[in-house]
Design an enzyme around this catalytic site. Structure first.
Site, PDB file in Angstrom:
ATOM      1  N   CYS A 142       0.840  -1.207   0.000  1.00 11.39           N
ATOM      2  CA  CYS A 142       0.000   0.000   0.000  1.00 11.39           C
ATOM      3  C   CYS A 142       0.874   1.256   0.000  1.00 11.39           C
ATOM      4  CB  CYS A 142      -0.917   0.014   1.231  1.00 11.39           C
ATOM      5  SG  CYS A 142      -2.356  -1.050   1.090  1.00 11.39           S
ATOM      6  N   HIS A 143       0.407   2.264  -0.720  1.00 13.33           N
ATOM      7  CA  HIS A 143       1.115   3.539  -0.736  1.00 13.33           C
ATOM      8  C   HIS A 143       0.810   4.335   0.531  1.00 13.33           C
ATOM      9  CE1 HIS A 143       1.040   2.397  -4.983  1.00 13.33           C
ATOM     10  NE2 HIS A 143       2.100   3.163  -5.135  1.00 13.33           N
ATOM     11  N   MET A 179      -8.257   0.219   0.845  1.00 14.79           N
ATOM     12  CA  MET A 179      -7.574  -0.491   1.925  1.00 14.79           C
ATOM     13  C   MET A 179      -7.634   0.292   3.228  1.00 14.79           C
ATOM     14  SD  MET A 179      -6.838  -3.295   0.601  1.00 14.79           S
ATOM     15  CE  MET A 179      -6.144  -3.887   2.132  1.00 14.79           C
ATOM     16  N   GLU A 180      -7.595   1.607   3.139  1.00  7.26           N
ATOM     17  CA  GLU A 180      -7.688   2.428   4.348  1.00  7.26           C
ATOM     18  C   GLU A 180      -9.060   2.273   5.006  1.00  7.26           C
ATOM     19  OE1 GLU A 180      -4.130   3.578   2.428  1.00  7.26           O
ATOM     20  OE2 GLU A 180      -6.132   3.277   1.608  1.00  7.26           O
ATOM     21  N   ASP A 194     -11.004  -6.988  21.705  1.00  7.41           N
ATOM     22  CA  ASP A 194     -10.056  -6.836  22.814  1.00  7.41           C
ATOM     23  C   ASP A 194     -10.736  -6.273  24.060  1.00  7.41           C
ATOM     24  OD1 ASP A 194      -7.309  -6.662  23.979  1.00  7.41           O
ATOM     25  OD2 ASP A 194      -7.793  -4.522  23.959  1.00  7.41           O
TER      26      ASP A 194
END
Length: 224
Positions: A142-143, A179-180, A194
């Protein structure tokens, strides 16, 4: 005696019934193939000697049947980071979602804000935003994108005791932010797990997917 019988001991058979033999005159081989054609009733296959094997037809650049290619692999099959320097800047937006199945016990604790670690939804929201900004550090090819906006929303769904997470990322640049957006919802979902794992180990993060994107050469896309 036919030429077939006289030359058979010196003949090598290869790929069907066409025959070849080193040292046998070409006119003799031609006569032999003709005789074999009369016996078997079909034309001999093309000679593999002195000819170039046919290659599978490849679609031209204008072919509608052209298959998509993986852009993160070079011509030798090695992984690479795509060079986007020739692309034009454009406004790009992506929206992704995921679901966290909590189960009734954990869901009720989250809804009443009684989880020992604190406010689950607020912490997960911040974690999702932080995750989006770290995408290039987590996903190798990824950039590193200058994000102009990141939004992460978490909604409780009492029907199936889940948390619905939606993430949006936007930028003005040469490559997309899918992707972000997906990293944002994935990290938010992991944070919910969590925060709640002490209450239940049955929690499941599911259905991480892109819902919508705009911008770039491929334009707009929406799921179903």
């Amino acid at each position: 005696m036919s030429i077939f019988r006289s030359i058979l001991p010196t003949v090598v058979r290869n790929n069907g019934w066409r025959c070849f033999a080193t040292g046998v005159p070409s006119d003799t081989i031609a006569e032999l193939n003709k005789e074999m054609e009369s016996i078997f009733g079909e034309s001999p296959s093309p000679s593999p000697l002195g000819s170039t094997p046919q290659q599978p037809a490849r679609p031209t650049n204008g072919s509608k049947d052209r298959q998509p290619v993986l852009t993160h692999i070079d011509s030798s099959g090695q992984a690479k980071m795509v060079d986007v320097s020739s692309k034009h800047d454009s406004t790009r937006v992506a929206i992704a979602t995921c679901k966290v199945l909590l189960g009734q016990k954990a869901f009720e604790l989250v809804a009443s804000n009684q989880i020992a670690k604190g406010d689950v939804l607020t912490v997960a929201k911040v974690a999702g935003i932080t995750g989006a900004k770290q995408t290039s550090n987590l996903i190798p090819m990824c950039h590193n994108i200058n994000l102009s906006h990141v939004r992460v929303d978490l909604t409780l769904n009492e029907e199936d005791y889940s948390v619905m997470i939606e993430g949006e990322a936007s930028t003005s640049g040469k490559t997309g932010v899918e992707m972000e957006a997906m990293t944002a919802v994935a990290i938010a979902g992991l944070t919910v797990y969590d925060m709640c794992k002490a209450a239940s180990k049955d929690i499941c993060i599911t259905d991480i997917c892109l819902q919508h994107k705009t911008g770039g050469k491929s334009g707009s896309w929406s799921r179903g």
